[in-house]
Structures are given as C-alpha cells and as structure tokens.
Design a protein around this motif. Sequence first.
Motif, short mmCIF file in Angstrom:
data_model
loop_
_atom_site.label_atom_id
_atom_site.label_comp_id
_atom_site.label_asym_id
_atom_site.label_seq_id
_atom_site.Cartn_x
_atom_site.Cartn_y
_atom_site.Cartn_z
N GLY A 122 0.65 -1.47 0.35
CA GLY A 122 0.06 -0.27 -0.16
C GLY A 122 0.63 1.17 0.50
O GLY A 122 0.05 2.13 -0.75
N LEU A 123 2.22 1.47 0.50
CA LEU A 123 3.35 2.61 0.71
C LEU A 123 3.81 2.49 -0.41
O LEU A 123 5.13 3.22 -0.30
CB LEU A 123 3.70 2.66 2.26
N MET A 124 3.85 1.64 -0.81
CA MET A 124 5.18 1.43 -1.86
C MET A 124 5.44 2.42 -3.04
O MET A 124 6.30 3.29 -3.35
CB MET A 124 5.43 -0.11 -3.09
N LEU A 125 4.42 3.74 -3.18
CA LEU A 125 4.24 4.56 -4.44
C LEU A 125 4.71 5.63 -3.47
O LEU A 125 5.28 6.77 -3.97
CB LEU A 125 2.96 4.89 -5.39
N LEU A 126 3.81 5.73 -2.14
CA LEU A 126 4.57 6.87 -1.48
C LEU A 126 6.04 6.95 -1.13
O LEU A 126 6.64 7.97 -1.10
CB LEU A 126 3.83 7.16 -0.46
N GLY A 127 6.42 5.24 -1.38
CA GLY A 127 7.71 5.81 -1.16
C GLY A 127 9.04 5.93 -2.04
O GLY A 127 10.35 6.20 -1.68
N GLY A 128 7.87 5.40 -3.25
CA GLY A 128 9.09 5.88 -3.90
C GLY A 128 9.24 7.22 -4.25
O GLY A 128 10.98 7.84 -4.97
N ARG A 129 8.39 8.18 -4.64
CA ARG A 129 8.46 9.59 -4.33
C ARG A 129 9.37 9.96 -3.59
O ARG A 129 10.04 10.92 -3.76
CB ARG A 129 6.62 9.65 -4.05
N ILE A 130 9.05 9.25 -2.54
CA ILE A 130 10.39 9.86 -1.44
C ILE A 130 11.05 9.67 -1.70
O ILE A 130 12.27 10.76 -1.51
CB ILE A 130 9.54 9.88 0.41
N ALA A 131 11.93 8.95 -2.43
CA ALA A 131 13.09 8.53 -2.79
C ALA A 131 13.69 9.28 -3.71
O ALA A 131 14.64 10.20 -3.38
CB ALA A 131 13.52 7.12 -3.17
N ASP A 132 12.39 9.89 -4.51
CA ASP A 132 12.74 10.49 -5.56
C ASP A 132 13.34 12.14 -5.10
O ASP A 132 13.66 12.69 -5.48
CB ASP A 132 12.12 10.94 -7.05
#
Length: 462
Positions: free
Chosen positions: A56-66
């Motif tokens: 569920g939180l994967m996309l949010l984690g990806g954007r924070i990484a960027d």
Amino acid sequence: MRSRWLALALLASAQLMLVLDVTVVNVALPDIGAALHLHRGELPWVLTVYTLVFGGLMLLGGRIADLFGARRLTLAGLALFTASSLLCALSGDAAMLLAGRSLQGLGAALMSPAALATVMTLFTGSGRGKALGVWSGLAGAGSALGVILGGMLTSEAGWRWVFAINVPIGVALLVAIPLAAPARQQAGAVERGLDLPGAALVTAGTAAAIYGLINVGSHGWAATSTVLPLVLAAAAWTVFALVERRARRPLLSVGLLGRRAVLAGSFLMLAATGLLVGGFFLGSFALQRAHHYSALHVGLAFLPVAVATVAGAQAGTQVLARVSARIVAVTGLALAAAGYAIAARWPQPAAMVAGLSIAALGIGASFVTAFTASLTDAAPAEAGLRSALVNTFHELGGAAGVAVLSSAAGAGLLTARLASHDFTHAFTVGAVIAAVAVAAAAVLVPAVRRRPAEPRISPGEE
C-alpha cells in the motif's frame, strides 16, 4: 566497477530480506500461534498486515526517494525494518507482534523502491541490464527460499529467529551500504512538494485491493469482505486519477501509466508474479495435503523452482541484448504456460515440481523483461517512482495469483483428504492464464532491444 557490484550485492541482500519476509513466516505460523495464544482470526494477520502496508505504501516510498534521495531513504527504511524485526522477535502478545509486522511493512515500503533506484543511479547501459537481471532473480527465488529458511529456523532455533535473524544482517548492511554506495546529489529535487491527498488515496486503494484479493482464499469472491474492499479500491483509484490530473505536483503522473514501456512492464510483473506465487501456493498445498510432506520437505522440494527462477532471469538478461523484449516476454510466458500444463497433466510430486520449474524458468525471464522495460530509460528524478510502480504490481500480482488459483481449486482445498488430481483444474486455469498473457504480451510489449553499449556513468542522485 568493483565497488558498484559490491554495492549491488549489499543492496540485493537487503532486498532479499524483504522478499523472504513475505513467505518465511508461513512455516512458523503454527508455532507463533501456540506460543502467543493467538485466536484463529488473528493468525492470518501476521502474514497479511505486512503485505498490506508494504504494497500500500510503495508508491509513496518511491516518490519520497525521488524527492529526498534514494540512498538516504534506503538506509532509513532498512533501519526501521531492522528495529521492527527485533520488536517482532521479542513479542509477548498479538498486539506487539502485529505492530512490529506493520512497522516492518513500512520499512520495506520505504526501502524497496529506494534501493532499486540507488541501483539505477549506479549502473547505466548494459551494466544496468545485468544489474536488473540480478534484481529480477531475487523477486522469484526469495519466495521459495523463504519457505526453506522458515522451516529450518523454526525447527532448529525456534520461531523468534525467523524475525531475529534480520537484526544482525540489517545492522551489518547499515554499516556496509554507505561505504559501498556513496551519496550523490541531485540538485533541486527536494524543492518539489509531496502530494499528500494523492498518497492517501493510492495507499488506501492499493491496500484495499490487496486485502480483498487475500480474503478470496478464505471467504470466496462473493463475500462482502471481498467485494467491498475491491469496490473501495476501484473507487479510490478512480478518485486518485482525477486528483492527480489537477494536482500541481502529482504523486504519479497519469500519463506515466500511459507510456507503453511502463504499462508493458507493469503487466508483465503482474502476470509473472501471479503465476509464480500462485504456483507456490498450489504446489505447497498439494505436497502437504495430498502427499503429506513436512513444511521443511516442501521447501527443499521447491529448490529446483528457485534455481530455475534465477537461471531464467540471468538467461533473460543475456538474451535481451540480442533479441527484442517482446520475444523474450512471449517466450517466457509460453514456457510458463507449458510448465503449468505439465503440472496439470501429471500432478504427481516429481512431474509437478518439474513443470513448475519449467514455468519458473520462463517467469524469471519475464521478471527481468518487466524491470528492463519499465526502468531502463528512467531518469534519475523518477527512478524511485517507477521502481515503486513495478514493485506495487509485484505485490498485487502475488495476491491476485493466490486468489484466482485458490478459487480455481475450489472447495476441494477444504476437504480432509486430498489427492493429486484435485489440483488438475487449478493448474489448467494457470496454463490458460499464461497463454492469454502470451497473446497480450505479443501486442503490448515493445519490440525493442537493450543497448549493448555502456556509456560513461553520469552523475546520479542525492
């Protein structure tokens, strides 16, 4: 060159911990339930809550990484995952264990896309393709290795070591990764904002979808507890798409999913993961219930499947430099269809494992094609988000594969006495799904080859 491959080995080891933790707990569940006096309704949540939060939180984690740097978030996620593994190992009741598993999922969601984005900044050209081949092998082999490791640790050391083993490994990686993967700067990335409404909607939608698909195995497709989460997921994703079109700084540009390479990679990841995880589910159920294998024996029986997945990923890496991604994807999924057909025709243990190994060989090649199609041309500013998108479909695919194939197996899974032929219909459905995926891949996957030349390394991120 040597330091880059060392960094890849360390990051891959961290990613393997996350993948293993999806399945390693399966074998230990009876012991965990007995030790902590878990109710029947609480026991499935030891598995489910990790997958829900992770996916569920994967996309949010990806954007924070960027936005804030992939290596920085890799270390933060790894630290959280390691600390929460210790919390799980020390748990004295259900609340403490489920809290630890939720925090493990959060750490994994932060670390997984960031670790892959870090790899993308370290490798370019043909080197990137080889690195993605290594990463792709982990996506499948970890599922089988988790069953083996879970059986060994539970029987020899006790269930708490299923979680505690992550602690020394995590601490060692926290020390080693900064030495092997130096920080890099990407100017201006942190000036962009974070789309919190979009993040909430996509997290809720993805988590609801995963929950609904997991629920199918125990309650069926018609149950309210299945239908309602799936309807909520569709509604949340629809609202998310509308919000993203109007947001100044969207979490996920809707146009990104419209790019053929990203769409093809997401489809391949969904199909390949569904077939692999669904195959593990059916195979382990058949070996344990119809042939009375122990959990550890099941894990050892699946070793050829794990080896075949890694071999397929490595073969796909080599072949992608010579033939088009479309050919590799179609061939890989055709092997998956053939392997499932063998398991359906000859469901005895040896033939079934042989069929699933053939399927895994093709699935491994499909994994590396999915990663390559989605990520090869990713710019540093969106590498984390693209990584998260592919990994999200990995989680959705696993849940969907088990949901569809357990439904195909039907009420037979609940009978006291099972025989090999009780699984024929489910394996046949898997073969048909793989055949349909072959036709879809022939249309969807672009007929492009990976560039064999490796240009100079450009400045990365952070």
